[in-house]
Design an enzyme around this catalytic site. Structure first.
Site, PDB file in Angstrom:
ATOM      1  N   GLU A 148       0.810  -1.232   0.000  1.00 14.97           N
ATOM      2  CA  GLU A 148       0.000   0.000   0.000  1.00 14.97           C
ATOM      3  C   GLU A 148       0.832   1.266   0.000  1.00 14.97           C
ATOM      4  O   GLU A 148       0.395   2.301  -0.483  1.00 14.97           O
ATOM      5  CB  GLU A 148      -0.904   0.065   1.242  1.00 14.97           C
ATOM      6  N   LYS A 186      21.593  -6.223  16.913  1.00 19.30           N
ATOM      7  CA  LYS A 186      21.693  -6.737  15.544  1.00 19.30           C
ATOM      8  C   LYS A 186      21.338  -5.652  14.523  1.00 19.30           C
ATOM      9  O   LYS A 186      20.286  -5.018  14.615  1.00 19.30           O
ATOM     10  CB  LYS A 186      20.750  -7.941  15.386  1.00 19.30           C
ATOM     11  N   GLN A 191      19.735  -2.981   7.938  1.00 16.69           N
ATOM     12  CA  GLN A 191      20.341  -3.024   6.598  1.00 16.69           C
ATOM     13  C   GLN A 191      19.299  -3.423   5.549  1.00 16.69           C
ATOM     14  O   GLN A 191      19.224  -2.843   4.472  1.00 16.69           O
ATOM     15  CB  GLN A 191      21.499  -4.027   6.567  1.00 16.69           C
ATOM     16  N   CYS A 380     -18.921  12.472  26.504  1.00 11.62           N
ATOM     17  CA  CYS A 380     -19.746  12.139  25.349  1.00 11.62           C
ATOM     18  C   CYS A 380     -20.724  11.019  25.679  1.00 11.62           C
ATOM     19  O   CYS A 380     -21.745  11.255  26.298  1.00 11.62           O
ATOM     20  CB  CYS A 380     -18.861  11.841  24.143  1.00 11.62           C
ATOM     21  N   HIS A 514     -15.410  16.232  23.483  1.00 10.57           N
ATOM     22  CA  HIS A 514     -14.221  15.478  23.902  1.00 10.57           C
ATOM     23  C   HIS A 514     -13.114  16.441  24.352  1.00 10.57           C
ATOM     24  O   HIS A 514     -12.235  16.789  23.563  1.00 10.57           O
ATOM     25  CB  HIS A 514     -13.716  14.606  22.751  1.00 10.57           C
ATOM     26  N   GLU A 516     -10.606  15.906  26.090  1.00  9.30           N
ATOM     27  CA  GLU A 516      -9.273  15.299  26.109  1.00  9.30           C
ATOM     28  C   GLU A 516      -8.476  15.641  24.846  1.00  9.30           C
ATOM     29  O   GLU A 516      -7.247  15.607  24.844  1.00  9.30           O
ATOM     30  CB  GLU A 516      -9.373  13.774  26.298  1.00  9.30           C
TER      31      GLU A 516
HETATM   32  N1  GLN Z   1     -22.416   6.876  20.541  1.00  4.91           N
HETATM   33  C1  GLN Z   1     -22.699   8.203  20.998  1.00  4.91           C
HETATM   34  C2  GLN Z   1     -23.146   9.104  19.857  1.00  4.91           C
HETATM   35  O1  GLN Z   1     -22.889   8.827  18.710  1.00  4.91           O
HETATM   36  C3  GLN Z   1     -21.514   8.813  21.710  1.00  4.91           C
HETATM   37  C4  GLN Z   1     -20.334   9.030  20.816  1.00  4.91           C
HETATM   38  C5  GLN Z   1     -19.063   9.307  21.566  1.00  4.91           C
HETATM   39  O2  GLN Z   1     -18.930   8.972  22.732  1.00  4.91           O
HETATM   40  N2  GLN Z   1     -18.100   9.893  20.890  1.00  4.91           N
HETATM   41  O3  GLN Z   1     -23.738  10.116  20.116  1.00  4.91           O
END
Ligand code: GLN
Length: 542
Positions: A148, A186, A191, A380, A514, A516
């Site tokens: 690929e 190694k 190589q 979420c 999200h 995070e």
């Molecule tokens: N499954 C849920 C939705 O689509 C939450 C999605 C998630 O946690 N990112 O709304």
């Protein structure tokens, strides 16, 4: 002048190209250069959005709504630069573009071929959307030798010729296994891997040799001789116990110096490692420890929660504590007796997720957090499940559920069919394609004054990244408010609940986005910093 650095990998997959690219970008940034990072993924999916987390790990979402490879998360965490849709390409997207052009007749009767049409489309992508960057670092996914990746290697080979040696550099990452019976590292796999690259016309300029120990002079000499790479450009990439040590460790091995030397940047300012050293110090000398239970579904592959585990660690950095993460399969809690294991944790988190499997365990864990005043963070899916738990157990809506799992009597969480994106109405139906059709990317959210989240963010309007198809049903607002839920964050048009919190609980927050994805080691996300702070208080009470 923009210089292009192409990073390929050999010998094995998961060799750490993403981390190496991110660390190099950060080092160049500290030397005063403007950088951009890109990932070229050779698989046929248009993007990783429809792939199982077990196949691919986390799907990283950008502000502009692209579903991308998790390496883009490393890029953002290491450089602080927000990735864009134009920073991740796959074979699927390249081919879709080429085929669409062919249908429009844009190739003017040509036979459409991998060379030049597909390779031209790849080159176009690599060179697109660049403003005034000094360096564009392009990581090529997969391992050299994969079928690929051939068009990608051919495209970067051509670019090497077209842009010249002074504007391009080829870096190859390889593995040097230590064979204890022989007592040596190694070099043969390296190589062979370089030979494979040479067979497609690419001579690497620098070899980054991953190994569990430093290479000796003898080993570097041998690799240099057999791989035709200057001895000083054979760099050790030692294993690091904390990923944030990578920039410092690569710098010590001379990685960024060799890159500057390749481009004749002899007067480049030195790398500044102060902020990385501070982060390492904080991680290595915590003043305490908290334990968080993360009740999820994809825990057999922790890469599925890459940004989450990093963001929790950033919350620890902000509070000077070590965050111990207990990854628990929610299925365990379907048997209510096993819920006891949660008594000694200082915080419970239910992360994003899809599908019905394991939801009753998640709901039980949330109930436990609510009843035992354990800080709870729902992300979420974790927010949707928290609302269902409260609806069933406090609001008397025993049939409360999400339409994600089929038709239901009380659709407290339902499919979002309409929303506003950049002042335009977006519409979806149940029949819409699965790929790229969720509510994706950054959206503004209004915070209700005097709530916990308003205090945490210290702002009235925030912007966070989304990736979901379902949403808490605003029609149930009254019922849920009577049960103690505060709708503390709403979409600007007041139709979509973005954040909920619970009255009479020390820390119970659910967010539809999200957070995070935006947390960085040198800029921990306020929600994670606050959650960890609440868990510290809880730990003092146990
Ligand atoms: N499954 C849920 C939705 O689509 C939450 C999605 C998630 O946690 N990112 O709304």
């Amino acid at each position: 002048m923009t210089r292009f650095i192409f990073i390929t990998g050999g010998v094995i997959s998961s060799i750490g190209k993403g981390l190496a690219s991110a660390a190099l970008a950060s080092l160049l940034q500290t030397r005063g250069f403007k950088v951009r990072l890109r990932k070229l993924d050779p698989y046929l999916n248009v993007d990783p959005g429809t792939m199982s987390p077990y196949q691919h790990g986390e799907v990283y979402v950008t502000d502009d709504g692209a579903e991308t490879d998790l390496d883009l998360g490393h890029y953002e965490r290491f450089t602080g630069i927000a990735s864009r849709h134009s920073d991740n390409i796959t074979t699927g997207r390249i081919y879709s573009k080429v085929i669409a052009r062919e249908r429009k007749g844009e190739y003017l009767g040509d036979t459409v071929q991998v060379i030049p049409h597909v390779t031209d489309a790849i080159k176009e992508f690599i060179l697109s959307d660049i403003i005034d960057e000094d360096f564009v670092i392009c990581e090529i996914g997969g391992t050299v030798g994969d079928i690929e990746s051939l068009p990608f290697l051919e495209a970067i080979r051509q670019l090497g010729n077209e842009l010249g040696h002074e504007c391009t550099m080829f870096i190859h990452l390889t593995l040097l296994p230590y064979i204890s019976s022989a007592g040596e590292l190694k070099t043969k796999p390296t190589q062979h891997s370089v030979k494979e690259l040479l067979s497609v016309g690419i001579q690497p300029d620098l070899l980054l040799c991953r190994s569990d120990r430093n290479l000796s002079e003898k080993e570097r000499h041998k690799i240099s001789l057999f791989c035709n790479v200057r001895e000083e450009a054979v760099i050790t990439g030692p294993d690091v116990d904390i990923i944030y040590k990578a920039p410092v460790s690569y710098h010590e091995q001379g990685f960024d110096d060799q890159v500057c030397k390749h481009f004749n940047l002899f007067n480049a300012p030195p790398a500044v490692l102060t902020s990385w050293n501070k982060i390492i110090e904080r991680i290595q000398a915590p003043e305490g420890e908290v334990t968080i239970a993360i009740v999820g579904k994809y825990i057999k592959l922790l890469d599925s929660y890459k940004s989450l585990s990093e963001a929790l660690q950033h919350g620890g950095i902000a509070n000077n504590v070590k965050v111990r993460m207990n990854w628990i399969d929610s299925k365990i809690f379907e048997n209510k007796e096993s819920i006891c294991g949660l008594e000694n944790v200082h915080g419970i988190l239910v992360p994003g997720g899809f599908g019905e499997r394991g939801i009753s365990g998640k709901i039980e864990a949330i109930k436990f957090a609510r009843e035992h005043f354990i800080p709870y963070f729902g992300i979420c899916f974790g927010m949707q499940m928290a609302v269902i738990e409260v609806a069933r157990n406090l609001a008397g809506l025993i049939n409360a559920n999400s339409t994600e799992f089929g038709p239901c009597i009380e659709p407290v969480v339902g499919l979002i069919t309409e929303w506003v994106c950049k002042n335009k109405l977006v519409c979806r139906t149940k029949e819409s394609d699965l790929g790229g059709t969720m509510r994706l990317g950054a959206y503004n959210c209004k915070l209700l004054p005097k709530t916990k989240v308003a205090e945490i963010y210290g702002k009235e309007i925030i912007s966070e990244r989304h990736r979901h198809r379902y949403e808490v049903n605003i029609c149930y607002r009254k019922h849920l408010e009577q049960a103690g839920i505060i709708f503390s964050g709403m979409s600007p048009d007041d139709t979509l609940p973005e954040i909920i919190e619970l009255k009479n609980h020390p820390w119970f927050i659910g967010v539809q986005f999200h957070p995070e994805l935006k947390s960085k080691p040198f800029d921990p996300h306020p929600l994670f910093a606050s959650f960890i702070q609440a868990t510290i208080l809880k730990s003092r009470l146990i």
